[in-house]
Design a protein around this motif. Sequence first.
Motif, short mmCIF file in Angstrom:
data_model
loop_
_atom_site.label_atom_id
_atom_site.label_comp_id
_atom_site.label_asym_id
_atom_site.label_seq_id
_atom_site.Cartn_x
_atom_site.Cartn_y
_atom_site.Cartn_z
N SER A 302 0.29 -1.81 7.15
CA SER A 302 0.87 -1.81 7.04
C SER A 302 1.20 -0.97 5.80
CB SER A 302 0.92 -3.23 6.73
OG SER A 302 1.86 -4.37 5.50
N LYS A 303 2.65 -0.70 5.42
CA LYS A 303 3.22 -0.03 3.90
C LYS A 303 3.01 -1.02 3.39
CE LYS A 303 6.35 3.44 2.46
NZ LYS A 303 6.37 2.52 0.89
N LEU A 304 3.92 -2.11 3.38
CA LEU A 304 3.60 -2.81 1.98
C LEU A 304 2.58 -3.08 1.93
CD1 LEU A 304 5.48 -4.83 0.19
CD2 LEU A 304 4.94 -6.84 2.15
N LEU A 305 1.96 -3.74 2.03
CA LEU A 305 0.30 -3.89 2.39
C LEU A 305 -0.48 -2.87 1.15
CD1 LEU A 305 -2.65 -6.00 1.95
CD2 LEU A 305 -3.20 -5.30 4.13
N ASN A 306 0.07 -2.07 2.24
CA ASN A 306 -0.10 -0.77 1.17
C ASN A 306 -0.15 0.15 0.29
OD1 ASN A 306 -2.36 0.08 3.93
ND2 ASN A 306 -1.09 1.48 4.85
N ASP A 307 0.58 0.07 -0.48
CA ASP A 307 1.39 0.14 -1.31
C ASP A 307 0.80 -0.63 -2.93
OD1 ASP A 307 3.24 2.44 -0.21
OD2 ASP A 307 4.76 1.10 -0.18
N LEU A 308 0.96 -2.23 -1.79
CA LEU A 308 0.42 -2.70 -2.71
C LEU A 308 -1.18 -2.28 -2.93
CD1 LEU A 308 1.53 -6.32 -2.12
CD2 LEU A 308 2.21 -5.07 -4.16
N VAL A 309 -1.85 -2.45 -3.04
CA VAL A 309 -3.71 -1.89 -3.06
C VAL A 309 -3.48 -0.50 -3.65
CG1 VAL A 309 -5.50 -1.19 -2.27
CG2 VAL A 309 -4.06 -2.76 -1.20
N ALA A 310 -2.96 0.62 -3.28
CA ALA A 310 -2.29 1.86 -4.06
C ALA A 310 -1.96 1.40 -5.58
CB ALA A 310 -1.79 2.39 -3.24
N ALA A 311 -1.52 0.20 -6.15
CA ALA A 311 -0.63 -0.51 -7.15
C ALA A 311 -1.74 -0.70 -8.56
CB ALA A 311 0.38 -0.72 -7.03
N GLY A 312 -3.63 -0.90 -7.02
CA GLY A 312 -3.73 -1.81 -7.95
C GLY A 312 -3.47 -3.71 -7.56
N LYS A 313 -2.72 -3.78 -7.04
CA LYS A 313 -2.06 -5.03 -7.14
C LYS A 313 -2.64 -6.02 -6.15
CE LYS A 313 2.93 -4.04 -8.97
NZ LYS A 313 4.04 -3.78 -8.72
N LEU A 314 -4.28 -6.41 -6.51
CA LEU A 314 -5.17 -7.04 -5.44
C LEU A 314 -5.20 -8.53 -5.21
CD1 LEU A 314 -8.13 -4.59 -6.26
CD2 LEU A 314 -6.17 -4.26 -4.96
N GLY A 315 -4.00 -8.91 -6.13
CA GLY A 315 -4.22 -10.70 -5.59
C GLY A 315 -4.21 -11.41 -7.09
N ARG A 316 -5.16 -12.65 -6.63
CA ARG A 316 -5.35 -13.03 -7.50
C ARG A 316 -6.08 -12.64 -8.92
NH1 ARG A 316 -4.07 -18.77 -7.98
NH2 ARG A 316 -2.93 -19.60 -6.75
N LYS A 317 -8.16 -11.81 -8.40
CA LYS A 317 -8.66 -10.97 -8.98
C LYS A 317 -7.86 -10.22 -9.88
CE LYS A 317 -9.92 -8.80 -5.37
NZ LYS A 317 -10.58 -8.07 -4.22
N SER A 318 -6.69 -9.91 -9.19
CA SER A 318 -6.01 -8.77 -10.73
C SER A 318 -5.03 -9.16 -11.31
CB SER A 318 -5.71 -7.84 -9.70
OG SER A 318 -4.80 -7.60 -9.11
N GLY A 319 -4.41 -10.38 -10.99
CA GLY A 319 -2.98 -10.72 -12.04
C GLY A 319 -2.42 -10.45 -11.24
N GLU A 320 -2.17 -9.62 -9.91
CA GLU A 320 -1.04 -9.27 -9.23
C GLU A 320 -1.66 -9.35 -7.46
OE1 GLU A 320 3.58 -7.49 -10.18
OE2 GLU A 320 2.13 -7.18 -11.07
N GLY A 321 -0.34 -9.72 -7.07
CA GLY A 321 -0.16 -8.92 -5.64
C GLY A 321 0.98 -9.27 -4.67
N PHE A 322 1.22 -10.55 -3.70
CA PHE A 322 2.24 -10.45 -3.16
C PHE A 322 3.08 -11.66 -4.28
CE2 PHE A 322 0.12 -9.76 0.77
CZ PHE A 322 1.54 -8.73 1.09
N TYR A 323 1.83 -12.08 -5.01
CA TYR A 323 2.66 -12.64 -6.43
C TYR A 323 2.59 -12.07 -8.10
CZ TYR A 323 4.34 -16.13 -2.52
OH TYR A 323 4.63 -17.27 -1.85
N ASN A 324 3.14 -12.65 -8.78
CA ASN A 324 2.71 -12.75 -9.63
C ASN A 324 1.96 -13.36 -10.33
OD1 ASN A 324 2.17 -11.49 -12.80
ND2 ASN A 324 4.14 -10.29 -12.52
#
Length: 328
Positions: A302-324
């Motif tokens: 998924s492009k959306l998923l790939n873009d988030l991971v590339a930006a370091g937005k990994l979810g709860r453990k990084s402080g931001e993912g699909f949600y902030n």
Amino acid sequence: MLARASTAALAQAVRRPLLAHSAAMLATAAGDVQPIKNVTVFGSGLMGAGIVQVSAQAGCQVTMVDVTPDALAKGEKIILSSLKRTAKKKYAEDAAGAQSFVDQIMANIHQSTEGAQAATKADLVVEAIVENLTVKQKLFAALDEAAPKHTIFASNTSSLKIADIAEATQRRDRFAGLHFFNPVPQMKLVEVIRTRDTSDVVFNSLLQFCRDLKKAPVSCKDTPGFIVNRLLVPYLMEAVRIVERGEASIADVDTAMKLGAGYPMGPFELADFVGLDTVKFIIDGWYTNGDGLKGKELVAPSKLLNDLVAAGKLGRKSGEGFYNYAQK
């Protein structure tokens, strides 16, 4: 009286072979079981520390192994925090009892940075390190040399084939998967994965070990994702595709699945909890090299998923993912 006696005799005659058959079936199902009293766990992150904790709570002597003292200290902190929460609930008005509960379990836990040499007394080795086939194979090759011949090897991998990891050893009959779920102390399920080479004794021993931990084991063949992730990850990815197609918002998809399907978390909340890098790793692996899944739209990247991971937005453990989460 005669009719009653005849009926009773007939019932007893029928009951005997049925009881004998049931006993035989139970004996066959149980099989020979190898006692597991000494456990070595490689990895002191959330999963590894959780496996260490539940094994120690079951009365096993457990060695937690990692590459640095700092990593072990973090694992110990995870365990202590979890045990203290449990003790607080269990001994609400008894501070001494709560402390004794924690101390008794911690006394069963030992720490080591000695690598494979830490497993020289192990009945069972559980690996919970990085999801990298080469790294796992290197560890198990070293363990194959250091661990006693009776030691059972198990991987906690969630996405790699157990048989591929086992290829690094000369004890494929003593190799299986033990897939715990996060958070380990709370989650009851353990998937016990059996390869074509796993012996009956090893398989039955791992089932019994899980029961000793007060877990509920389910068995599965060595197939991509086993049971839970094979169903769960495509579900998460279809939720992402719904949003990518503009059919619904992230918040509305989550609300729909919580209120419409009764799920405790929506798919985007769950993906953030699991870690978007973990979801991407699983998807990429299945799409490029998954048995029966290679190239399937079901597990397409998924492009959306790939873009988030590339930006370091990994979810709860990084402080931001699909949600902030910094804003929550």
